[in-house]
Motif scaffolding. Structure first.
Motif, PDB file in Angstrom:
ATOM      1  N   ARG A 129      29.303  88.380  68.370  1.00 34.30           N
ATOM      2  CA  ARG A 129      30.678  89.158  68.141  1.00 34.30           C
ATOM      3  C   ARG A 129      31.770  89.275  67.620  1.00 34.30           C
ATOM      4  N   VAL A 130      32.228  89.585  66.821  1.00 29.79           N
ATOM      5  CA  VAL A 130      33.239  89.427  65.774  1.00 29.79           C
ATOM      6  C   VAL A 130      33.657  90.509  65.589  1.00 29.79           C
ATOM      7  N   THR A 131      35.319  90.344  65.991  1.00 33.16           N
ATOM      8  CA  THR A 131      36.443  91.609  66.104  1.00 33.16           C
ATOM      9  C   THR A 131      37.067  91.707  65.238  1.00 33.16           C
ATOM     10  N   VAL A 132      37.446  92.658  64.416  1.00 33.11           N
ATOM     11  CA  VAL A 132      39.456  92.230  63.411  1.00 33.11           C
ATOM     12  C   VAL A 132      39.867  94.464  64.238  1.00 33.11           C
ATOM     13  N   THR A 133      41.399  93.727  63.947  1.00 31.37           N
ATOM     14  CA  THR A 133      42.648  94.135  64.135  1.00 31.37           C
ATOM     15  C   THR A 133      43.349  94.338  63.534  1.00 31.37           C
ATOM     16  N   ASN A 134      43.703  95.497  62.939  1.00 29.77           N
ATOM     17  CA  ASN A 134      44.152  96.567  61.903  1.00 29.77           C
ATOM     18  C   ASN A 134      45.390  96.835  61.586  1.00 29.77           C
ATOM     19  N   ALA A 135      45.828  96.786  61.064  1.00 33.03           N
ATOM     20  CA  ALA A 135      47.564  96.865  60.692  1.00 33.03           C
ATOM     21  C   ALA A 135      47.654  98.217  62.081  1.00 33.03           C
ATOM     22  N   GLN A 136      46.978  98.536  62.831  1.00 33.29           N
ATOM     23  CA  GLN A 136      48.071  99.516  63.946  1.00 33.29           C
ATOM     24  C   GLN A 136      46.798  99.070  65.287  1.00 33.29           C
ATOM     25  N   ASN A 137      47.275  97.626  64.862  1.00 32.76           N
ATOM     26  CA  ASN A 137      46.894  96.949  66.144  1.00 32.76           C
ATOM     27  C   ASN A 137      45.473  97.220  66.717  1.00 32.76           C
ATOM     28  N   GLN A 138      44.736  97.992  66.310  1.00 33.11           N
ATOM     29  CA  GLN A 138      43.335  98.533  66.913  1.00 33.11           C
ATOM     30  C   GLN A 138      42.431  97.006  66.718  1.00 33.11           C
ATOM     31  N   THR A 139      41.285  97.134  67.732  1.00 33.78           N
ATOM     32  CA  THR A 139      41.030  96.324  67.626  1.00 33.78           C
ATOM     33  C   THR A 139      39.659  96.720  67.820  1.00 33.78           C
ATOM     34  N   ILE A 140      38.754  96.308  66.945  1.00 36.86           N
ATOM     35  CA  ILE A 140      37.524  96.967  67.144  1.00 36.86           C
ATOM     36  C   ILE A 140      36.450  95.824  66.314  1.00 36.86           C
ATOM     37  N   PRO A 141      35.080  96.463  66.512  1.00 40.68           N
ATOM     38  CA  PRO A 141      34.082  95.491  66.418  1.00 40.68           C
ATOM     39  C   PRO A 141      33.818  95.294  64.199  1.00 40.68           C
ATOM     40  N   GLY A 149      29.734  94.816  55.658  1.00 41.61           N
ATOM     41  CA  GLY A 149      29.975  95.089  54.632  1.00 41.61           C
ATOM     42  C   GLY A 149      31.235  96.323  54.629  1.00 41.61           C
ATOM     43  N   ALA A 150      32.339  96.027  55.379  1.00 45.35           N
ATOM     44  CA  ALA A 150      33.263  96.299  56.295  1.00 45.35           C
ATOM     45  C   ALA A 150      34.414  95.697  54.827  1.00 45.35           C
ATOM     46  N   THR A 151      34.874  96.430  54.659  1.00 47.04           N
ATOM     47  CA  THR A 151      36.482  95.670  54.315  1.00 47.04           C
ATOM     48  C   THR A 151      37.116  95.281  54.695  1.00 47.04           C
ATOM     49  N   LEU A 152      38.036  94.349  53.879  1.00 45.25           N
ATOM     50  CA  LEU A 152      39.173  93.745  54.643  1.00 45.25           C
ATOM     51  C   LEU A 152      40.403  93.780  54.458  1.00 45.25           C
ATOM     52  N   ASN A 153      41.514  94.315  54.863  1.00 46.22           N
ATOM     53  CA  ASN A 153      42.791  94.533  53.878  1.00 46.22           C
ATOM     54  C   ASN A 153      44.025  93.665  54.803  1.00 46.22           C
ATOM     55  N   ALA A 154      44.470  93.324  54.214  1.00 47.61           N
ATOM     56  CA  ALA A 154      45.684  91.855  53.512  1.00 47.61           C
ATOM     57  C   ALA A 154      46.244  92.317  55.308  1.00 47.61           C
ATOM     58  N   GLY A 155      46.279  91.476  55.943  1.00 52.49           N
ATOM     59  CA  GLY A 155      47.186  91.579  56.986  1.00 52.49           C
ATOM     60  C   GLY A 155      46.487  91.616  58.383  1.00 52.49           C
ATOM     61  N   GLU A 156      44.777  91.664  58.283  1.00 59.30           N
ATOM     62  CA  GLU A 156      43.782  92.458  59.543  1.00 59.30           C
ATOM     63  C   GLU A 156      42.859  90.663  60.053  1.00 59.30           C
ATOM     64  N   LYS A 157      43.364  90.885  61.091  1.00 61.19           N
ATOM     65  CA  LYS A 157      43.348  89.764  61.905  1.00 61.19           C
ATOM     66  C   LYS A 157      41.293  89.923  62.462  1.00 61.19           C
ATOM     67  N   ILE A 158      40.930  88.549  61.998  1.00 59.79           N
ATOM     68  CA  ILE A 158      39.407  88.112  62.807  1.00 59.79           C
ATOM     69  C   ILE A 158      39.417  87.292  63.874  1.00 59.79           C
ATOM     70  N   ALA A 159      38.611  87.225  64.559  1.00 57.70           N
ATOM     71  CA  ALA A 159      37.944  86.806  65.508  1.00 57.70           C
ATOM     72  C   ALA A 159      36.822  86.756  65.696  1.00 57.70           C
ATOM     73  N   THR A 160      36.469  85.986  66.274  1.00 60.01           N
ATOM     74  CA  THR A 160      35.122  85.095  66.035  1.00 60.01           C
ATOM     75  C   THR A 160      34.790  84.893  68.251  1.00 60.01           C
ATOM     76  N   GLY A 161      33.437  85.475  68.437  1.00 58.49           N
ATOM     77  CA  GLY A 161      33.322  84.751  69.781  1.00 58.49           C
ATOM     78  C   GLY A 161      32.776  83.779  70.185  1.00 58.49           C
ATOM     79  N   SER A 162      32.174  83.306  71.403  1.00 52.41           N
ATOM     80  CA  SER A 162      31.692  82.074  71.568  1.00 52.41           C
ATOM     81  C   SER A 162      29.642  82.355  70.348  1.00 52.41           C
ATOM     82  N   ASP A 163      29.738  83.023  70.447  1.00 53.49           N
ATOM     83  CA  ASP A 163      28.006  83.566  69.624  1.00 53.49           C
ATOM     84  C   ASP A 163      28.654  83.919  68.589  1.00 53.49           C
TER      85      ASP A 163
END
Length: 178
Positions: free
Chosen positions: A24-36, A40-54
């Motif tokens: 489980r890994v999510t990214v929160t984008n500039a529009q404050n949307q959190t998605i898995p 191959g995903a591109t990461l933009n400046a200011g995006e937040k990554i969160a990893t779960g316990s696995d």
């Protein structure tokens, strides 16, 4: 600091991409949307990554192929700002590590900077391989694999250098040691 304003200070959108994602890994984008977060995903400046316990994720920066191996239960924000033009163009990278553990394999920084900022410390990297663990309650631990990383404690202003085979600490009470 580069991350003072997530929308105003970034001179570049795309800074990195994912090369591996497990669990489980999510990214929160500039529009404050959190998605898995997917491989191959591109990461933009200011995006937040969160990893779960696995969850774990490996990201590679687009300019110099520096790599971050982000471990489980980690939260960070990826930042980048460009300066100069043409052959003098540089991407300064800043990772805002709220808490957790990561391995940074940073290519030699010929242009721009590479910093990892925690609630306790700023690690300035020119080209090195090290692990860091950040805990907002007790502070940070840095394990040098190769090269040298300079650590500044944000409470005391104390500075240490951690090289290959060394362990450095930067505590929330302002103490630093190697």
């Amino acid at each position: 600091l580069l991350l003072a304003s997530a929308t105003a200070t970034y001179g570049i959108d795309k800074v990195a991409f994912t090369t591996k994602v497990n669990g489980r890994v999510t990214v929160t984008n500039a529009q404050n949307q959190t998605i898995p977060l997917k491989r191959g995903a591109t990461l933009n400046a200011g995006e937040k990554i969160a990893t779960g316990s696995d969850g774990t994720v490996v990201i590679m920066f687009i300019d110099d192929k520096s790599i971050l191996r982000i471990q489980k239960n980690t939260t960070l924000t990826v930042g980048g700002e460009t300066s100069g033009q043409g052959a003098n163009r540089a991407l300064s990278k800043q990772i805002d590590l709220q808490f957790g553990k990561l391995r940074a394999q940073v290519a030699e920084q010929r242009r721009g900077e590479f910093q990892i900022v925690t609630p306790t410390s700023v690690a300035s990297v020119k080209g090195t391989d090290f692990w860091t663990t950040s805990d907002p309650v007790i502070g940070d631990v840095f394990l040098g694999v190769s090269g040298m990383v300079e650590i500044e404690n944000l409470i005391s202003g104390g500075v240490i250098e951690v090289g290959g085979g060394q362990v450095g600490t930067s505590n929330t009470d302002g103490e630093t040691s190697v």
